[in-house]
Design an enzyme around this catalytic site. Structure first.
Site, PDB file in Angstrom:
ATOM      1  N   ASP A  40      30.645   2.507  34.294  1.00  0.00           N
ATOM      2  CA  ASP A  40      31.266   1.906  35.484  1.00  0.00           C
ATOM      3  C   ASP A  40      32.694   2.397  35.633  1.00  0.00           C
ATOM      4  O   ASP A  40      33.337   2.765  34.648  1.00  0.00           O
ATOM      5  CB  ASP A  40      31.371   0.384  35.351  1.00  0.00           C
ATOM      6  CG  ASP A  40      30.057  -0.281  35.084  1.00  0.00           C
ATOM      7  OD1 ASP A  40      29.026   0.305  35.428  1.00  0.00           O
ATOM      8  OD2 ASP A  40      30.089  -1.388  34.520  1.00  0.00           O
TER       9      ASP A  40
HETATM   10  N1  URA Z   1      27.098  -1.547  30.645  1.00  0.00           N
HETATM   11  C1  URA Z   1      27.913  -1.916  31.661  1.00  0.00           C
HETATM   12  O1  URA Z   1      27.881  -3.048  32.119  1.00  0.00           O
HETATM   13  N2  URA Z   1      28.757  -0.989  32.152  1.00  0.00           N
HETATM   14  C2  URA Z   1      28.856   0.271  31.666  1.00  0.00           C
HETATM   15  O2  URA Z   1      29.671   1.060  32.160  1.00  0.00           O
HETATM   16  C3  URA Z   1      28.011   0.624  30.613  1.00  0.00           C
HETATM   17  C4  URA Z   1      27.136  -0.297  30.129  1.00  0.00           C
END
Ligand code: URA
Length: 230
Positions: free
Chosen positions: A104
């Site tokens: 993310d």
């Molecule tokens: N899980 C999440 O919630 N975000 C990420 O970026 C990776 C794994």
């Protein structure tokens, strides 16, 4: 064997026309021999440009320490991308480079980038069982009961039909934990905690399979050797 101009162009050194020009200028060699014909067939491993071996002729595999605020997309209309942190020449490689899964925008840490489609598949397919370790900071004190809940293989994410695979949670302080996952669903870590009533405030991936960040700082990358079967 590939044609010299196709090879150089696919490795991002320029268009076929640009490449043909620097071949004709005598900048490319095969061993000690200067190559002057752009359409000559060559063994990539033996070619040099300005005395340097070609960059990752068999495929590129790179580990990036993704900083917060960058997104894992090629579409720069959406903000700062992870690709802006890499050498511009890699964007011209064919096949194009892509991240192995995504992190993310608000997650930092280890992400692999490659132009080898098979590797992407190998590392991201549900059967791959690649271990990923996330360091998590949450908004309120963690309950030790979460360890058994995450390990149970029964955690359901909103909108999904199958429970998450058993995951290993290690509580490292009242507000921090390490979570080890064998799968990679959309926003999985945040959604797993949300399913139990916690909000993830900070998220960082410190391990992906055999790879760890070591001393790589946010925004830095490191070229990796291709795994033996790649
Ligand atoms: N899980 C999440 O919630 N975000 C990420 O970026 C990776 C794994």
């Amino acid at each position: 064997m590939p044609r010299l101009d196709q090879l150089l162009s696919s490795l991002g050194y320029g268009s076929r026309k640009q490449v043909a020009e620097f071949v004709k200028a005598g900048r490319v060699r095969l061993g000690d021999t200067v190559l002057k014909k752009p359409d000559q067939k060559v063994e990539a491993a033996e070619v040099t440009l300005d005395g340097e071996a070609l960059e990752a002729p068999d495929g590129l595999l790179v580990m990036l320490h993704k900083p917060l605020g960058h997104i894992c997309t090629h579409n720069d209309g959406e903000g700062k991308t992870i690709y802006e942190l890499l050498p511009a020449r890699w964007m011209a490689r064919k096949p194009s480079i892509t991240s192995v899964g995504r992190l993310d925008k608000d997650t930092s840490g280890l992400i692999l980038i490659t132009d080898l489609g098979d590797l992407v598949h190998r590392y991201t397919s549900p059967k791959a069982e690649v271990e990923k370790i996330y360091e998590v900071t949450v908004d309120r004190e963690l309950d030790p009961a979460l360890v058994a809940i995450f390990a149970s293989g029964t955690v359901m994410l909103r909108g999904e039909e199958k429970p998450c695979l058993p995951a290993q949670l290690e509580i490292t302080s009242p507000l921090t934990a390490k979570l080890t996952l064998m799968e990679g669903r959309y926003h999985q870590v945040r959604r797993m905690f949300a399913s139990q009533g916690w909000h993830v405030e900070q998220l960082h991936r410190s391990r992906f399979g055999d790879y760890t960040l070591g001393t790589l700082q946010p925004g830095e990358w490191q070229m990796l050797e291709l795994p033996p079967e790649a």
